[in-house]
Design a protein around this motif. Structure first.
Motif, PDB file in Angstrom:
ATOM      1  N   GLN A   1      18.128  12.293 -44.778  1.00 11.80           N
ATOM      2  CA  GLN A   1      19.285  13.151 -44.526  1.00 11.80           C
ATOM      3  C   GLN A   1      18.916  14.620 -44.748  1.00 11.80           C
ATOM      4  O   GLN A   1      19.390  15.496 -44.033  1.00 11.80           O
ATOM      5  N   PHE A   2      18.052  14.872 -45.733  1.00 12.87           N
ATOM      6  CA  PHE A   2      17.581  16.233 -45.974  1.00 12.87           C
ATOM      7  C   PHE A   2      16.795  16.740 -44.771  1.00 12.87           C
ATOM      8  O   PHE A   2      16.958  17.886 -44.344  1.00 12.87           O
ATOM      9  N   ILE A   3      15.931  15.893 -44.211  1.00 16.78           N
ATOM     10  CA  ILE A   3      15.164  16.289 -43.015  1.00 16.78           C
ATOM     11  C   ILE A   3      16.118  16.617 -41.876  1.00 16.78           C
ATOM     12  O   ILE A   3      15.949  17.619 -41.170  1.00 16.78           O
ATOM     13  N   GLN A   4      17.146  15.796 -41.703  1.00 14.49           N
ATOM     14  CA  GLN A   4      18.154  16.026 -40.663  1.00 14.49           C
ATOM     15  C   GLN A   4      18.831  17.387 -40.863  1.00 14.49           C
ATOM     16  O   GLN A   4      18.976  18.167 -39.932  1.00 14.49           O
ATOM     17  N   THR A   5      19.229  17.667 -42.090  1.00 11.27           N
ATOM     18  CA  THR A   5      19.894  18.935 -42.397  1.00 11.27           C
ATOM     19  C   THR A   5      18.948  20.113 -42.189  1.00 11.27           C
ATOM     20  O   THR A   5      19.359  21.169 -41.698  1.00 11.27           O
ATOM     21  N   LEU A   6      17.692  19.950 -42.537  1.00 11.08           N
ATOM     22  CA  LEU A   6      16.695  21.010 -42.347  1.00 11.08           C
ATOM     23  C   LEU A   6      16.510  21.323 -40.867  1.00 11.08           C
ATOM     24  O   LEU A   6      16.464  22.504 -40.477  1.00 11.08           O
TER      25      LEU A   6
ATOM     26  N   LEU B   1       7.825   8.556 -33.691  1.00 18.84           N
ATOM     27  CA  LEU B   1       7.292   8.186 -35.000  1.00 18.84           C
ATOM     28  C   LEU B   1       7.415   6.683 -35.261  1.00 18.84           C
ATOM     29  O   LEU B   1       7.310   6.249 -36.414  1.00 18.84           O
ATOM     30  N   GLY B   2       7.656   5.917 -34.223  1.00 19.52           N
ATOM     31  CA  GLY B   2       7.678   4.470 -34.375  1.00 19.52           C
ATOM     32  C   GLY B   2       9.051   3.897 -34.654  1.00 19.52           C
ATOM     33  O   GLY B   2       9.176   2.915 -35.381  1.00 19.52           O
ATOM     34  N   GLY B   3      10.083   4.490 -34.088  1.00 22.40           N
ATOM     35  CA  GLY B   3      11.433   3.946 -34.243  1.00 22.40           C
ATOM     36  C   GLY B   3      12.090   4.273 -35.569  1.00 22.40           C
ATOM     37  O   GLY B   3      12.991   3.566 -36.005  1.00 22.40           O
ATOM     38  N   VAL B   4      11.675   5.334 -36.210  1.00 20.09           N
ATOM     39  CA  VAL B   4      12.236   5.707 -37.508  1.00 20.09           C
ATOM     40  C   VAL B   4      13.589   6.401 -37.303  1.00 20.09           C
ATOM     41  O   VAL B   4      13.710   7.293 -36.491  1.00 20.09           O
ATOM     42  N   ASN B   5      14.599   5.952 -38.038  1.00 20.96           N
ATOM     43  CA  ASN B   5      15.898   6.625 -38.062  1.00 20.96           C
ATOM     44  C   ASN B   5      15.912   7.470 -39.337  1.00 20.96           C
ATOM     45  O   ASN B   5      15.963   6.944 -40.442  1.00 20.96           O
ATOM     46  N   PHE B   6      15.878   8.780 -39.169  1.00 16.83           N
ATOM     47  CA  PHE B   6      15.733   9.668 -40.321  1.00 16.83           C
ATOM     48  C   PHE B   6      16.860   9.533 -41.332  1.00 16.83           C
ATOM     49  O   PHE B   6      16.643   9.680 -42.526  1.00 16.83           O
TER      50      PHE B   6
ATOM     51  N   VAL C   1      25.883  22.001 -33.110  1.00 22.62           N
ATOM     52  CA  VAL C   1      24.445  21.922 -33.366  1.00 22.62           C
ATOM     53  C   VAL C   1      24.102  20.650 -34.122  1.00 22.62           C
ATOM     54  O   VAL C   1      23.102  19.990 -33.823  1.00 22.62           O
ATOM     55  N   SER C   2      24.917  20.258 -35.085  1.00 22.79           N
ATOM     56  CA  SER C   2      24.659  19.017 -35.822  1.00 22.79           C
ATOM     57  C   SER C   2      24.663  17.813 -34.890  1.00 22.79           C
ATOM     58  O   SER C   2      23.801  16.936 -34.980  1.00 22.79           O
ATOM     59  N   SER C   3      25.614  17.786 -33.975  1.00 21.67           N
ATOM     60  CA  SER C   3      25.654  16.698 -33.006  1.00 21.67           C
ATOM     61  C   SER C   3      24.438  16.751 -32.083  1.00 21.67           C
ATOM     62  O   SER C   3      23.839  15.721 -31.778  1.00 21.67           O
ATOM     63  N   PHE C   4      24.067  17.943 -31.649  1.00 22.26           N
ATOM     64  CA  PHE C   4      22.890  18.099 -30.781  1.00 22.26           C
ATOM     65  C   PHE C   4      21.639  17.574 -31.478  1.00 22.26           C
ATOM     66  O   PHE C   4      20.849  16.833 -30.888  1.00 22.26           O
ATOM     67  N   VAL C   5      21.475  17.950 -32.734  1.00 20.47           N
ATOM     68  CA  VAL C   5      20.292  17.504 -33.479  1.00 20.47           C
ATOM     69  C   VAL C   5      20.332  15.998 -33.698  1.00 20.47           C
ATOM     70  O   VAL C   5      19.361  15.291 -33.424  1.00 20.47           O
ATOM     71  N   ALA C   6      21.468  15.480 -34.187  1.00 15.76           N
ATOM     72  CA  ALA C   6      21.559  14.056 -34.521  1.00 15.76           C
ATOM     73  C   ALA C   6      21.517  13.164 -33.290  1.00 15.76           C
ATOM     74  O   ALA C   6      20.912  12.088 -33.324  1.00 15.76           O
ATOM     75  N   ASP C   7      22.134  13.598 -32.186  1.00 14.14           N
ATOM     76  CA  ASP C   7      22.284  12.730 -31.020  1.00 14.14           C
ATOM     77  C   ASP C   7      21.264  12.984 -29.914  1.00 14.14           C
ATOM     78  O   ASP C   7      21.070  12.117 -29.063  1.00 14.14           O
ATOM     79  N   VAL C   8      20.630  14.167 -29.903  1.00 14.38           N
ATOM     80  CA  VAL C   8      19.706  14.489 -28.817  1.00 14.38           C
ATOM     81  C   VAL C   8      18.272  14.708 -29.309  1.00 14.38           C
ATOM     82  O   VAL C   8      17.324  14.193 -28.718  1.00 14.38           O
ATOM     83  N   ILE C   9      18.105  15.460 -30.375  1.00 11.50           N
ATOM     84  CA  ILE C   9      16.760  15.819 -30.849  1.00 11.50           C
ATOM     85  C   ILE C   9      16.123  14.709 -31.681  1.00 11.50           C
ATOM     86  O   ILE C   9      14.981  14.323 -31.434  1.00 11.50           O
ATOM     87  N   MET C  10      16.842  14.197 -32.665  1.00  8.79           N
ATOM     88  CA  MET C  10      16.240  13.251 -33.613  1.00  8.79           C
ATOM     89  C   MET C  10      15.896  11.881 -33.017  1.00  8.79           C
ATOM     90  O   MET C  10      14.865  11.318 -33.382  1.00  8.79           O
TER      91      MET C  10
END
Length: 134
Positions: free
Chosen positions: A77-82, A49-54, A33-42
């Motif tokens: 990083q907190f947003i990513q974890t949330l 949001l204009g090229g923002v890397n969370f 799930v972490s990989s899915f969120v970091a690599d696919v969702i975010m």
């Protein structure tokens, strides 16, 4: 020697083994799930949001000086974890809902009545024969 036997009895109980399997599978699922969120969702959200890397979003409290690193609050990083947590919680919710649905279907299915005992069948035959004789 008694403590070793007691520990062995505890360690091989079904609940402990089930819990260990659940923890291992949960850890692996968390990585997926972490990989899915970091690599696919975010990435698409970042593009919207204009090229923002969370993961790079930080508030600098104190700049780096000499050999001291900067002091930062990594709210990206907190947003990513949330987001990871929300997706994991939703996936677990859906799995539990599916399992409960299967249990309800299993309980709702009419079970075939158990055949009467042989003694009862024999008594019913005797009763029927007596009725026929009358």
């Amino acid at each position: 020697m008694g403590m070793i036997k007691e520990f062995k009895a505890f360690a091989v109980k079904g609940n402990v083994v089930d819990m260990a399997v659940g923890i291992v599978i949960g850890t692996a699922f968390g990585k997926i799930v972490s990989s899915f969120v970091a690599d696919v969702i975010m990435p698409p959200i970042g593009v919207m949001l204009g090229g923002v890397n969370f993961s790079n979003l930080v508030i600098t409290l104190k700049e780096a000086a000499n050999d001291m690193p900067a002091v930062v609050i990594s709210y990206g990083q907190f947003i990513q974890t949330l987001v990871d947590f929300i997706i994991i919680a939703f996936a677990i919710f859906m799995a539990v809902k599916a399992i409960n649905s299967m249990k309800r279907e299993e309980q709702a299915a009419p079970a075939e009545p158990a055949p009467p005992p042989a003694q009862e069948l024999l008594l019913q035959e005797i009763r029927d024969l007596l009725r026929q004789q009358k």
